[in-house]
Each structure stands twice: as structure tokens, then as C-alpha cells.
Design a protein around this motif. Structure first.
Motif, PDB file in Angstrom:
ATOM      1  N   UNK A 409       0.834  -1.205   0.000  1.00 28.59           N
ATOM      2  CA  UNK A 409       0.000   0.000   0.000  1.00 28.59           C
ATOM      3  C   UNK A 409       0.865   1.250   0.000  1.00 28.59           C
ATOM      4  N   UNK A 410       0.377   2.284  -0.631  1.00 32.99           N
ATOM      5  CA  UNK A 410       1.135   3.531  -0.700  1.00 32.99           C
ATOM      6  C   UNK A 410       1.141   4.229   0.657  1.00 32.99           C
ATOM      7  N   UNK A 411       2.281   4.780   1.009  1.00 38.75           N
ATOM      8  CA  UNK A 411       2.369   5.699   2.143  1.00 38.75           C
ATOM      9  C   UNK A 411       2.192   7.104   1.577  1.00 38.75           C
ATOM     10  N   UNK A 412       1.103   7.756   1.956  1.00 39.05           N
ATOM     11  CA  UNK A 412       0.687   9.017   1.326  1.00 39.05           C
ATOM     12  C   UNK A 412       1.420  10.187   1.994  1.00 39.05           C
ATOM     13  N   UNK A 413       2.729  10.221   1.796  1.00 35.49           N
ATOM     14  CA  UNK A 413       3.578  11.149   2.556  1.00 35.49           C
ATOM     15  C   UNK A 413       3.294  12.609   2.244  1.00 35.49           C
ATOM     16  N   UNK A 414       2.824  12.906   1.042  1.00 30.20           N
ATOM     17  CA  UNK A 414       2.616  14.302   0.653  1.00 30.20           C
ATOM     18  C   UNK A 414       1.146  14.713   0.674  1.00 30.20           C
ATOM     19  N   UNK A 429       5.558   4.394  10.931  1.00 25.78           N
ATOM     20  CA  UNK A 429       4.196   4.916  11.093  1.00 25.78           C
ATOM     21  C   UNK A 429       4.136   6.436  10.966  1.00 25.78           C
ATOM     22  N   UNK A 430       4.662   6.941   9.855  1.00 31.04           N
ATOM     23  CA  UNK A 430       4.662   8.374   9.570  1.00 31.04           C
ATOM     24  C   UNK A 430       3.268   8.805   9.132  1.00 31.04           C
ATOM     25  N   UNK A 431       2.935  10.102   9.214  1.00 26.56           N
ATOM     26  CA  UNK A 431       1.662  10.558   8.658  1.00 26.56           C
ATOM     27  C   UNK A 431       1.529  10.153   7.185  1.00 26.56           C
ATOM     28  N   UNK A 534      -2.507   6.753   9.060  1.00 25.96           N
ATOM     29  CA  UNK A 534      -2.133   7.744  10.063  1.00 25.96           C
ATOM     30  C   UNK A 534      -2.271   9.142   9.467  1.00 25.96           C
ATOM     31  N   UNK A 535      -2.880  10.067  10.197  1.00 27.90           N
ATOM     32  CA  UNK A 535      -2.894  11.453   9.692  1.00 27.90           C
ATOM     33  C   UNK A 535      -2.221  12.432  10.642  1.00 27.90           C
ATOM     34  N   UNK A 536      -1.828  12.002  11.835  1.00 25.51           N
ATOM     35  CA  UNK A 536      -1.081  12.874  12.727  1.00 25.51           C
ATOM     36  C   UNK A 536      -0.649  12.110  13.967  1.00 25.51           C
ATOM     37  N   UNK A 537       0.439  12.578  14.624  1.00 24.43           N
ATOM     38  CA  UNK A 537       0.918  11.937  15.852  1.00 24.43           C
ATOM     39  C   UNK A 537       1.701  12.948  16.674  1.00 24.43           C
ATOM     40  N   UNK A 538       1.658  12.770  18.000  1.00 26.59           N
ATOM     41  CA  UNK A 538       2.258  13.718  18.911  1.00 26.59           C
ATOM     42  C   UNK A 538       2.839  12.963  20.104  1.00 26.59           C
TER      43      UNK A 538
END
Length: 571
Positions: A409-414, A429-431, A534-538
Motif C-alpha cells: 500500500x502507498x504511504x501518502x507522505x505528501x 508509522x509516519x503521517x 495515520x494522519x497525525x501523531x504527537x
């Protein structure tokens, strides 16, 4: 025992819409009852969006067609309610082997680590997957499947799409707010819109033979380059259920596609591989050429193209059906929010942006695989053969071998929907990344992380020990009750579970893999989209930052320069 989906014929039924004097309007119409169209319809119906699904036929696909279904696709099928049937029937595999001439040069494992619910791939004939999806769709009152309903014309207004539909009982018109074209590589919808797919067609032919036999080969992917039983060409062997084996023979561009399908041509090729005394039956034979191409844009007004109607790749790498099902999961949650008035139309633009990016990634890998498998010059062939010889002993050469880099699956980095990291994290597990599974415990019972996510936004909050602060619980509860709700998962150590978490979904990271794969520390918070990306992480749970990320992920943002809460919800 599974029913014979190859013999299944589905009944045409007259719809009351055909008796209306004016076109009836529906929220969403999906055209094409293949894996992509069915997945789209089920996904929407699970989220309470009524769907009309039109198909010009009344049967499932003929022959095995797509057979390799990747781990991510299986996780999507789990969410749609038919993953267990597919895995139970399919042949699970993780290992592939590469042969050059008559020697194995190396093997690879696509899922070498433990702690995943699903295998890297299963092999399963496409008609089973379609059958399981249709059985699931038939259970859902919000899906109206209409067989023998052929779209013969289309027009768009400012806020609707109108279709002209032919049936065995005559013609009628139907309108919808949004139309999903999952009607295959020759897409009539695309043609009606005056659109086209562009790309590269490869000058080669391949023979697919589905062979029924009892064999001792393991459940692995075997790929031969220039084997003695089929010199100067390539061969691929896969096991399917029901004692059926898929064999792909490269034939070359000069092969006669009509003659090569005849049993007197096919059987000697198979005997050369299996041996003269091998006993087998031919179940299905096809000759194919292929192209790597895509539409320029996957969105055309209120029409969205998905699967083969939007993009086409070579079969090496199992990218066609897998990427199409991922198109469906990307689009469905966005349509849900827009139809419900909780997100602006701009959110639907992100379908094209994200899935065009994914298609380009697939096309690049597919083209490279094809170029390696079918060298276009003697220099290219020499390079390939040298690489294969070196790969027996050298890891660097193995990275250059390309027998079809298998679907990921694509990692939608942009993606514009991502909130970029402000904190330091390690790992994958990047956004924009699809979530990784991990074994956890829920109410003391072993389960898996991924099934606890999906369909709505999910927040994963990692707590250490002791009571969770009352203010934190209040903020998590507020996310649950927002206009766009977020389901919080509170992750705690194995024992003891904090006493003040009644009313929350509490999971225990019993083996520590969740913390490892997500690089979690006490206080870490992940926001996950309804399609399990994933769309965000903190590092520290900040409810204002999470709300801001939620607005960004639904394109409800007014001032994109804000990093906090200057946003509004369309609802």
C-alpha cells in the motif's frame, strides 16, 4: 463447501425507479460489480450511505483472473465483513523463490516477523472474492444491486449526474449526487465522458494456464528466468485453492494469441515443466498483453474513477485488484462525510491527489518489473543475467532482481490531509502510512489492533501506569462527542488496568509490539483516518492540536497557516 461461483447467475429484478416519470435521485451510484465496485458499495453502506450498484451482466468474473490478495487488502476485507472467508479459503504464503536456468538463486520472505494477523498474501481466484463480497452486499439493506442494468449514456449537471440505463424491460434514467465508475479497463463511463488512459503498452505476450492437479510443490511463489523447460523466457508458478495451480508462460511478441490458447500448444508447455507423466486438467487458459497506464485525473466533476477504469498495470506484482480495493477504501469515507454535510467538496479532491500518487508508484514499479523480466536489448539482457548470477551469493544484487515487486500500500507522505510531525519519531508509522497491526488484549482477551480501527477516525493514546488524569479523560470524551467523532483507544501496560477508564475502549499492549512499531512513549497520541491511515501523531496529547489535525484531514480548514484551532466544521 463453497458454492460454485463460476456457475452462479444472478436474477434481474425490475426496480420501482423504472416506473417513475422523472429520474429518481440517489446519493451514490456505483457502476461495476467487480471487487472494486462491490468494496465501494459495502464500505458506503456500512457507513449508512444508501448505494445503487449497477452491472451490465448477471454473473461473476470468468476464470481465476486476479489471484494474489495482499495483507492490506485482507485487512480491508476484514473491515468489510468477508476477510475471514477469503483467508479460510485462500492459500496463504509469505515466501518466494527465484530461479535462473535450473538453479534456485535465492528466496525471500515478505513477512519475516511474527505478530501480524494476516499473511503477506493469499492466493484466491477472483470469482471467490467477488462471490464473498456479493454475499456480504446482499445482506445489507442499504445496497440495491441491479443486474442487467447497462449504462448507455451519461450527463452532468451542476449538482447531479444523470445516467441512461438499458434493461431487459427497456430504458430508464437515474440521477445521483455522486457516481463511482468501477467498470473496468474498457470503462464505458470513461468513454462517455470523452476521457482516456495514457501510458505504455508492452510488446510481449503471456499465457495464463490454470491447471488442476495434485502436486507436492509448497505454497510459495516460484519465478524462473530462462529455465531449461522454457528457454529464453520466464515462468511463474502459484498455488490456488481446489488443487488449482496458476502457471504464467512468457511467449514473446511474435506468438500467435489464437494458436497458443489451443490445448495442443498449452499441454506440451505444462508437461515440460511438470514432467511427461504428470496428470492434470486445464481449467482456464488466457493469452494477454498488458499496458501500464492511467487517466490524468481520477475525478471528473461528480464522477470518480476507481480500479482498472482509472489505472492499469502489468500483472507482475499483484497491483491491479489490490490497488483498486485501496481506491475504494480511500473514497468511501470521504463520500460519507461530504454526503452527510460534515466536510466540504474539497475533501473529494484529495481522492484523486492521493490515489493518483499511489497509481504512479504502482506504475513505476510495474514498468521496472516488466523491463527486467522482458529485456528490450541484448545489453539489458546481459545486465539482467549478470544480476541473477550475482544474486545467488550477494545481497546487493538481490535488491536489483525484479520479478514483480509485490504489491504494497502507498504511504501518502505528501497528502494535504496529513499533519506533519512536530516531534521526533522513528519507525514506519509516519503521517500518511497505513497502520501496522499488533497483537493486543481487549477485556482480557487476545485480539488485534487493526480491527479496532476504521470506518471513523480513531485516536490511539498510550498511557503508562496509574490513573489517567481527569482532564485527559475529559478531552478524550470531547473528541468522542465532536461533530466528527473520534473513537479513542487507550493503550495501557498489561497490569493493572487503571480504575478510572470505564466507558473507554482499553487495550493492553501485552507483547510490547504496538509500542515498538509505533515508537510509543507515555503520552503519545496517534490520529488515524477512517481508512486506517495515520494522519497525525504527537508525543504529548494536545486536544487542540488533534482537533486542528482533524479539520485538516477533513479539509474543513479556513486558515491553513494555523497550527492550532483556527478551523471550522462544515456541519
Amino acid at each position: 463447501m463453497d458454492k460454485d461461483y463460476q456457475q452462479a447467475v444472478y436474477e434481474y429484478k425490475r426496480s420501482p425507479d423504472q416506473d417513475s416519470t422523472i429520474p429518481v435521485r440517489r446519493p451514490v451510484i456505483v457502476v461495476g460489480a467487480g471487487p472494486v465496485g462491490l468494496a465501494t458499495a459495502i464500505d458506503l453502506a456500512q457507513q449508512d450511505i444508501p448505494v445503487v450498484l449497477l452491472d451490465d451482466d448477471c454473473t461473476l468474473s470468468t476464470g481465476s483472473r486476479a489471484i494474489c490478495f495482499a495483507k492490506r487488502t485482507l485487512e480491508i476485507l476484514d473491515r468489510l465483513g468477508c476477510g475471514e472467508r477469503a483467508v479460510d479459503k485462500g492459500v496463504s504464503w509469505n515466501v518466494g523463490k527465484i530461479f535462473f536456468h535450473d538453479q534456485m538463486v535465492y528466496e525471500f520472505n515478505l513477512l519475516p516477523e511474527a505478530g501480524h494477523r494476516r499473511p503477506a498474501f493469499i492466493n484466491l481466484q477472483q470469482y471467490y472474492v467477488e462471490g464473498y463480497l456479493f454475499d456480504r452486499a446482499a445482506e445489507m439493506p442499504r445496497i440495491d444491486v441491479r443486474w442487467k442494468n447497462q449504462v448507455t449514456g451519461i450527463s452532468q449537471g451542476d449538482d447531479f449526474v444523470e445516467l441512461t440505463i438499458d434493461t431487459p424491460e427497456g430504458q430508464y434514467k437515474l440521477q445521483c449526487d455522486y457516481l463511482v465508475a468501477a467498470d473496468g479497463a474498457r470503462s464505458p463511463i470513461r468513454n462517455f465522458c470523452g476521457l482516456e488512459s495514457k501510458g505504455q503498452t508492452f510488446r510481449d505476450r503471456f499465457l495464463i494456464a490454470d491447471v488442476k492437479m495434485k502436486a507436492e510443490f509448497p505454497s510459495e511463489r516460484w519465478f524462473w528466468f530462462d529455465p531449461p523447460f522454457h528457454p529464453n523466457q520466464s515462468v511463474l508458478l502459484h498455488r490456488q485453492p481446489d488443487n488449482v495451480w496458476r502457471i504464467d508462460f512468457q511467449l514473446g511478441w511474435d506468438a500467435d494469441p489464437v494458436a497458443e490458447k489451443q490445448p495442443e500448444k498449452v499441454i506440451p508447455r505444462i508437461k515440460a515443466l511438470l514432467g511427461e507423466d504428470a496428470e492434470f486438467e486445464l481449467e482456464w487458459v488466457s493469452i494477454y498483453t498488458f499496458s501500464c497506464l492511467r487517466m490524468e485525473k481520477f475525478r471528473y466533476g461528480r464522477i470518480f474513477f476507481a480500479g482498472d477504469s482509472a489505472h492499469g498495470v502489468s500483472p507482475f506484482g499483484a497491483r491491479g485488484a489490490n490497488s483498486g480495493v485501496q481506491d475504494a477504501e480511500n473514497l468511501a469515507w470521504k463520500l460519507k462525510l461530504v454526503v452527510d454535510g460534515k466536510a466540504p467538496d474539497a475533501l473529494l479532491d484529495s481522492y484523486g491527489q492521493e490515489r493518483e500518487y499511489a497509481a504512479d508508484e504502482n506504475l513505476l514499479n510495474s514498468t521496472r518489473a516488466t523491463d527486467f523480466i522482458t529485456p528490450k536489448s541484448e545489453v539489458s539482457r546481459c545486465f539482467r543475467n549478470a544480476t541473477l548470477r550475482l544474486s545467488k551469493n550477494y545481497e546487493f544484487a538481490r535488491r536489483l532482481v525484479n520479478s514483480g515487486r509485490l504489491s504494497r500500500p502507498a504511504t501518502l507522505v505528501n497528502s494535504l490531509l496529513n499533519t506533519p510531525d512536530q516531534d521526533q519519531f522513528s519507525g514506519a508509522m509516519v503521517p500518511g502510512a497505513p497502520v501496522e497491526d499488533a497483537p493486543v488484549a481487549l477485556n482480557g482477551k487476545a485480539c488485534w489492533l487493526i480491527p479496532l480501527t476504521g470506518n471513523i477516525f480513531t485516536g490511539i493514546y498510550y498511557h503508562d501506569a496509574g490513573r489517567v488524569a481527569d482532564e485527559t479523560l475529559k478531552d478524550l470524551q470531547a473528541l468522542m462527542n465532536g461533530a466528527i467523532p473520534v473513537k479513542p483507544l487507550v493503550v495501557v501496560p498489561p497490569d493493572p488496568v487503571p480504575a478510572n477508564l470505564a466507558g473507554f475502549t482499553v487495550i493492553q499492549d501485552s507483547g510490547g509490539l504496538l509500542a515498538q512499531r509505533y515508537d510509543m512513549q507515555p503520552g503519545t497520541f496517534y490520529l488515524v483516518r477512517p481508512d486506517q491511515h495515520v494522519c497525525g501523531r504527537w508525543r504529548t496529547f494536545n486536544p487542540a492540536a488533534v482537533r486542528d489535525a482533524l479539520m485538516r484531514a477533513t479539509q474543513n480548514r479556513i486558515d491553513t497557516s494555523s497550527t492550532l484551532a483556527r478551523a471550522t466544521c462544515a456541519a
